[in-house]
Design a protein around this motif. Structure first.
Motif, PDB file in Angstrom:
ATOM      1  N   SER A  38       0.819  -1.241   0.007  1.00 41.67           N
ATOM      2  CA  SER A  38       0.151   0.032  -0.171  1.00 41.67           C
ATOM      3  C   SER A  38       0.729   1.225  -0.076  1.00 41.67           C
ATOM      4  O   SER A  38       0.468   2.419  -0.260  1.00 41.67           O
ATOM      5  N   ASP A  65      -2.497   7.678  -5.981  1.00 43.24           N
ATOM      6  CA  ASP A  65      -3.062   6.776  -5.055  1.00 43.24           C
ATOM      7  C   ASP A  65      -2.578   5.450  -5.906  1.00 43.24           C
ATOM      8  O   ASP A  65      -2.984   5.241  -6.973  1.00 43.24           O
ATOM      9  N   GLY A  66      -2.265   4.179  -5.071  1.00 41.23           N
ATOM     10  CA  GLY A  66      -1.968   3.057  -5.613  1.00 41.23           C
ATOM     11  C   GLY A  66      -1.272   2.081  -4.781  1.00 41.23           C
ATOM     12  O   GLY A  66      -1.490   2.352  -3.655  1.00 41.23           O
ATOM     13  N   VAL A  67      -0.656   1.162  -5.489  1.00 41.82           N
ATOM     14  CA  VAL A  67       0.277   0.103  -4.961  1.00 41.82           C
ATOM     15  C   VAL A  67       1.420   0.164  -5.802  1.00 41.82           C
ATOM     16  O   VAL A  67       1.644   0.548  -6.742  1.00 41.82           O
ATOM     17  N   ILE A  98      -6.276  -2.973  -8.196  1.00 41.12           N
ATOM     18  CA  ILE A  98      -6.294  -1.530  -7.799  1.00 41.12           C
ATOM     19  C   ILE A  98      -7.841  -1.179  -8.280  1.00 41.12           C
ATOM     20  O   ILE A  98      -8.807  -1.652  -8.769  1.00 41.12           O
ATOM     21  N   GLN A 138      -6.434   4.663  -9.821  1.00 41.92           N
ATOM     22  CA  GLN A 138      -5.303   4.362  -9.014  1.00 41.92           C
ATOM     23  C   GLN A 138      -4.296   3.907 -10.057  1.00 41.92           C
ATOM     24  O   GLN A 138      -4.312   3.693 -11.187  1.00 41.92           O
ATOM     25  N   VAL A 197      -0.464   1.595 -10.393  1.00 38.34           N
ATOM     26  CA  VAL A 197       0.769   0.470 -10.053  1.00 38.34           C
ATOM     27  C   VAL A 197       2.074   0.831 -10.475  1.00 38.34           C
ATOM     28  O   VAL A 197       2.258   1.483 -11.545  1.00 38.34           O
ATOM     29  N   VAL A 241      -3.256  -6.845 -13.981  1.00 39.53           N
ATOM     30  CA  VAL A 241      -3.931  -5.872 -13.153  1.00 39.53           C
ATOM     31  C   VAL A 241      -5.433  -5.742 -13.481  1.00 39.53           C
ATOM     32  O   VAL A 241      -5.811  -5.596 -14.502  1.00 39.53           O
ATOM     33  N   VAL A 268      -9.083  -4.091 -12.454  1.00 41.51           N
ATOM     34  CA  VAL A 268      -9.279  -2.775 -11.982  1.00 41.51           C
ATOM     35  C   VAL A 268     -10.580  -3.087 -11.552  1.00 41.51           C
ATOM     36  O   VAL A 268     -11.669  -3.573 -12.412  1.00 41.51           O
TER      37      VAL A 268
END
Length: 258
Positions: A25, A144-146, A167, A171, A173, A255, A257
């Motif tokens: 995170s 925002d994201g990972v 995500i 957001q 990655v 990914v 979403v």
């Protein structure tokens, strides 16, 4: 910046990479941008851009030599709600030679999604002194994201690294891939199977810490969740010239979403 030399490092600017870990995170390590004296000899106005995640710390190291009468002004941010300057430290020269330069380390905290510009000027601070002999300006986008890190060890037993992450729309990655250009290999441009779901944003090479000859760095790739769905992002570690080895390593990141 004119040519940002960015370094992934821990507090001591280490540049080793661990085995692949689950998406986090918050970024595990700060992004360090090293602007040595040679960068400003090439051009006195260093400008560039970087995308990071909310919660990231960016450390900018600027060549500085007070024996010349010049020093860096306190850096300014155009939007403190997006990123704040949290630290400012003078670092002495690494050489005992008279007049050897040192550096200034500026810590920037990404606190909220948005865009801001961080700028500083290298001046003679007294009244009538020369201003703006050098300038540094970083356009910083915060999302925002990972973060997903795929280190060199991931390719120790197999050439293909496969991971997945989820995500929310809007957001990002931030994908870090082990990379070492001194071997002649580099990552190809990442490709998304469905750019309407996941788009590929900025990509840059993050070099190892200064003085670590031959050490690996990382390819820093930003992926943005555009709409609900799933897409697979692929990239290949190649010798890019005609006849060079292709696909020595490959990566597949799915990914999802929401």
């Amino acid at each position: 910046m004119s040519r940002l030399v960015a370094v992934i490092g821990a507090a001591a600017l280490a540049a080793s990479f661990a085995a692949p870990v689950a998406a986090q995170s918050e970024p595990a390590m700060p992004v360090v941008i090293n602007l040595g004296c040679d960068a400003f000899e090439a051009t006195p106005n260093a400008t560039g851009s970087l995308e990071v995640l909310t919660g990231a710390t960016v450390v900018v190291t600027l060549c500085s030599n007070p024996t010349t009468g010049f020093s860096w002004s306190a850096p300014a941010t155009s939007d403190a709600a997006v990123a704040t300057v949290s630290g400012w430290m003078e670092v002495g020269p690494t050489s005992d030679a008279p007049g050897a330069p040192g550096s200034v380390q500026v810590s920037i905290d990404a606190v909220a999604a948005g865009a801001t510009t961080i700028s500083a000027s290298y001046d003679q601070p007294w009244e009538g002194g020369q201003k703006g002999a050098w300038t540094a300006e970083l356009a910083l986008t915060v999302r925002d994201g990972v973060e997903v890190e795929i280190g060199c060890d991931a390719f120790g037993e197999q050439a293909n690294a496969v991971q997945a992450v989820g995500i929310a729309a809007g957001q990002a990655v931030v994908l870090h891939l082990c990379s070492n250009p001194t071997t002649g290999f580099s990552w190809s441009d990442a490709v998304s199977s469905d750019p309407a779901v996941v788009s590929v944003g900025a990509s840059s090479f993050l070099a190892p810490a200064p003085g670590m000859m031959g050490a690996p760095g990382a390819e820093h790739i930003v992926l943005v969740g555009e709409a609900a769905g799933s897409a697979t992002v692929t990239a290949s570690y190649d010798q890019p010239w005609d006849g060079g080895t292709k696909g020595a390593w490959t990566v597949e990141l799915t990914v999802t979403v929401s």
